[in-house]
Design an enzyme around this catalytic site. Structure first.
Site, PDB file in Angstrom:
ATOM      1  N   LYS A  43       2.977   3.758  41.477  1.00  0.00           N
ATOM      2  CA  LYS A  43       3.664   4.472  42.721  1.00  0.00           C
ATOM      3  C   LYS A  43       4.440   3.589  43.113  1.00  0.00           C
ATOM      4  O   LYS A  43       4.506   2.136  42.979  1.00  0.00           O
ATOM      5  CB  LYS A  43       2.302   5.187  43.831  1.00  0.00           C
ATOM      6  CG  LYS A  43       1.644   4.164  44.786  1.00  0.00           C
ATOM      7  CD  LYS A  43       1.466   4.488  45.714  1.00  0.00           C
ATOM      8  CE  LYS A  43       0.407   3.378  46.282  1.00  0.00           C
ATOM      9  NZ  LYS A  43      -0.480   3.424  46.532  1.00  0.00           N
ATOM     10  N   ARG A 141      -6.347   9.063  57.806  1.00  0.00           N
ATOM     11  CA  ARG A 141      -4.972   9.458  57.478  1.00  0.00           C
ATOM     12  C   ARG A 141      -4.958  10.958  56.694  1.00  0.00           C
ATOM     13  O   ARG A 141      -5.359  11.576  57.705  1.00  0.00           O
ATOM     14  CB  ARG A 141      -4.370   8.471  56.698  1.00  0.00           C
ATOM     15  CG  ARG A 141      -5.041   6.957  55.811  1.00  0.00           C
ATOM     16  CD  ARG A 141      -3.888   6.014  54.757  1.00  0.00           C
ATOM     17  NE  ARG A 141      -4.684   6.521  53.533  1.00  0.00           N
ATOM     18  CZ  ARG A 141      -3.697   5.789  52.872  1.00  0.00           C
ATOM     19  NH1 ARG A 141      -2.549   4.982  53.269  1.00  0.00           N
ATOM     20  NH2 ARG A 141      -4.090   5.535  51.527  1.00  0.00           N
ATOM     21  N   TYR A 266      26.473 -15.067  58.470  1.00  0.00           N
ATOM     22  CA  TYR A 266      26.890 -14.078  59.491  1.00  0.00           C
ATOM     23  C   TYR A 266      25.741 -15.196  59.842  1.00  0.00           C
ATOM     24  O   TYR A 266      24.583 -15.275  60.513  1.00  0.00           O
ATOM     25  CB  TYR A 266      25.200 -12.675  59.522  1.00  0.00           C
ATOM     26  CG  TYR A 266      26.669 -11.543  58.768  1.00  0.00           C
ATOM     27  CD1 TYR A 266      28.162 -11.513  58.673  1.00  0.00           C
ATOM     28  CD2 TYR A 266      25.978 -11.306  57.533  1.00  0.00           C
ATOM     29  CE1 TYR A 266      28.505 -10.847  58.434  1.00  0.00           C
ATOM     30  CE2 TYR A 266      26.506 -10.828  56.472  1.00  0.00           C
ATOM     31  CZ  TYR A 266      28.340 -10.466  56.975  1.00  0.00           C
ATOM     32  OH  TYR A 266      28.553  -9.433  56.362  1.00  0.00           O
ATOM     33  N   MET A 314      23.170  -8.507  52.691  1.00  0.00           N
ATOM     34  CA  MET A 314      22.779  -7.180  52.194  1.00  0.00           C
ATOM     35  C   MET A 314      23.142  -7.875  50.877  1.00  0.00           C
ATOM     36  O   MET A 314      21.844  -6.808  50.040  1.00  0.00           O
ATOM     37  CB  MET A 314      23.591  -5.615  52.725  1.00  0.00           C
ATOM     38  CG  MET A 314      23.168  -4.896  51.872  1.00  0.00           C
ATOM     39  SD  MET A 314      24.394  -2.971  52.494  1.00  0.00           S
ATOM     40  CE  MET A 314      23.561  -3.118  54.102  1.00  0.00           C
TER      41      MET A 314
HETATM   42  C1  LIG Z   1      -1.982   2.592  45.916  1.00  0.00           C
HETATM   43  C2  LIG Z   1      -3.038   3.614  46.021  1.00  0.00           C
HETATM   44  C3  LIG Z   1      -4.122   2.590  44.734  1.00  0.00           C
HETATM   45  C4  LIG Z   1      -4.280   1.425  44.440  1.00  0.00           C
HETATM   46  O1  LIG Z   1      -3.946   0.171  45.419  1.00  0.00           O
HETATM   47  P1  LIG Z   1      -4.294  -1.239  44.901  1.00  0.00           P
HETATM   48  O2  LIG Z   1      -4.458  -2.128  45.652  1.00  0.00           O
HETATM   49  O3  LIG Z   1      -2.220  -1.885  44.662  1.00  0.00           O
HETATM   50  O4  LIG Z   1      -4.625  -1.446  43.530  1.00  0.00           O
HETATM   51  C5  LIG Z   1      -5.814   3.205  44.871  1.00  0.00           C
HETATM   52  N1  LIG Z   1      -5.366   4.025  45.390  1.00  0.00           N
HETATM   53  C6  LIG Z   1      -4.493   4.732  46.235  1.00  0.00           C
HETATM   54  C7  LIG Z   1      -5.298   5.777  46.780  1.00  0.00           C
HETATM   55  C8  LIG Z   1      -3.813   3.981  46.378  1.00  0.00           C
HETATM   56  O5  LIG Z   1      -2.955   4.771  47.477  1.00  0.00           O
END
Ligand SMILES: *Cc1c(COP(=O)(O)O)cnc(C)c1O
Length: 400
Positions: A43, A141, A266, A314
């Site tokens: 992701k 969540r 800045y 930036m």
């Molecule tokens: C992002 C995520 C992972 C990976 O977690 P890491 O700590 O980066 O290995 C695993 N499971 C879910 C549901 C996640 O959202």
């Protein structure tokens, strides 16, 4: 060594990604989790490393599937010809059902509307749509509490075109080493999966548990951070040897002198205490060099650490190189990575910025070109305009 600099970009800030390190990390994490299968979590553009290149490399190294958060991320993988199972670990909405079925993604489903919509589209196409369901066990969540999850699973089981392939949960404090809480979450998953014995795949472990509690690997593990060579907590460093995959670099475009009393950047937050040499580095917070590091972090140039002078802008920042002899325009600066025996990593920068390595890596933005190396050789490049690296394009089935 001179990189082929103008081939991929006009802006001298780029990331070099060692695909052999990714492959090595996948193998050692998979070995630690065996016999569980490993899904590579890619992701957020593979935590800044590039989802397509990392996804392809992880599958080649033995990952059984990929994990992303949203449908668009899954669509990017499919468009590039990656055909492996893709688990969506985010909550999915009913409105996304048609695309999910078309793209053959495996969503996490915890709502009846989404399940019904998936069933309808899958049945209409004559396909079986696999889904995973999530137990809420402490993060609060998404996911359903145990009794609701069992009832939901039983009702979804009866729908045409749907198969519940997996049931999982996600730990709230595995990184923090809260073993009692993690154990309770793990037991909750075991209990609920015992009530749903017809669901074949159970999973809960991300990197922290693969390393620190491999007995919780169950049928599948979801490896994110570790695959990129980082440890979720310092206490896990002695578990398996991981290799950092990413180096973030930029070039110096100008070197200048500032008289004592002169200020830089800045807000004039840095004042020269002596006649100083400052170098303009072409990496800013829009590339992923967080502004919170202004006046606090160091970067590497000519194998030495040099402090960031003034506020990170930036698109660029300034380095105080007064104590580093010979700095010149075109010199390579390492923001994360190694140079001349010195090393700065995402953990160090995260600590200074008050954040975590995950955020430092995922913050490397889309406009930073990624150069992919295999066996020390450049194997492909992605840019803002060309998102598919050569070696992935070459491997994709014709017509994609
Ligand atoms: C992002 C995520 C992972 C990976 O977690 P890491 O700590 O980066 O290995 C695993 N499971 C879910 C549901 C996640 O959202």
């Amino acid at each position: 060594m001179d990189a082929p600099r103008d081939r991929w970009q006009g802006r001298p800030c780029w990331a070099e990604i060692d695909l052999d390190a990714i492959a090595h990390n996948v193998r050692v994490l998979a070995e630690r989790a065996a016999p569980a299968r490993l899904y590579a979590i890619i992701k957020a553009n593979a935590y800044g490393h590039g989802a397509l290149a990392v996804g392809a490399a992880a599958l080649e190294a033995g990952a059984a599937g990929l994990g992303v958060v949203c449908v668009d991320e899954g669509a990017e993988l499919r468009a590039a010809g990656l055909d492996a199972p893709v688990l969506l670990v985010g909550a999915t909405q009913a409105a996304e059902a048609e695309r999910i079925v078309e793209l053959r993604l495996t969503p996490t489903v915890c709502g009846t509307q989404t399940a019904l919509a998936l069933s309808r589209f899958a049945a209409a196409r004559g396909v079986t749509q696999r889904i995973h369901i999530e137990l809420e066990s402490g993060l609060n969540r998404h996911g359903l509490p145990a009794d609701d999850l069992v009832a939901f699973a039983e009702s979804v089981r009866a729908l045409p075109g749907i198969e519940i392939e997996g049931v999982y949960t996600h730990f709230a404090a595995a990184e923090e080493g809260d073993r009692a809480f993690t154990d309770a979450q793990y037991r909750a998953l075991l209990e609920v999966s015992a009530r749903l014995p017809w669901i074949p795949v159970r999973h809960c472990a991300a990197t922290a548990s693969i390393l620190g509690a491999p007995e919780m690997a169950l049928d599948l593990v979801r490896a994110g951070l570790g695959m990129y060579g980082y440890y979720p907590a310092p206490g896990l460093r002695d578990t398996v040897p991981l290799r950092r995959a990413l180096t973030l670099k930029a070039r110096i475009s100008r070197v200048g002198e500032v008289e004592a009393g002169g200020t830089v950047g800045y807000g004039r937050t840095w004042t020269a205490e002596r006649r100083s040499t400052v170098a303009l580095v072409m990496c800013g917070y829009a590339d992923g060099l967080r502004r919170a590091l202004s006046n606090r972090a160091q970067l590497l140039v000519r194998g030495r650490r040099a402090p960031i002078a003034g506020r990170i802008a930036m698109d660029m920042c300034m380095l105080d190189v007064t104590d580093v002899p010979g700095v010149a325009p075109d010199d390579e600066v390492v923001i994360m990575g190694e140079q001349g025996g010195e090393s700065i990593d995402a953990d160090e920068l995260a600590e200074i910025a008050g954040t975590i390595s995950w955020e430092m890596l995922a913050g490397i933005s889309a406009r930073v070109p990624r150069l992919y190396y295999r066996n020390g050789e450049l194997a492909g490049v992605t840019t803002l305009n060309e998102r598919v690296p050569e070696f992935v394009r070459a491997a994709a089935p014709a017509g994609r």
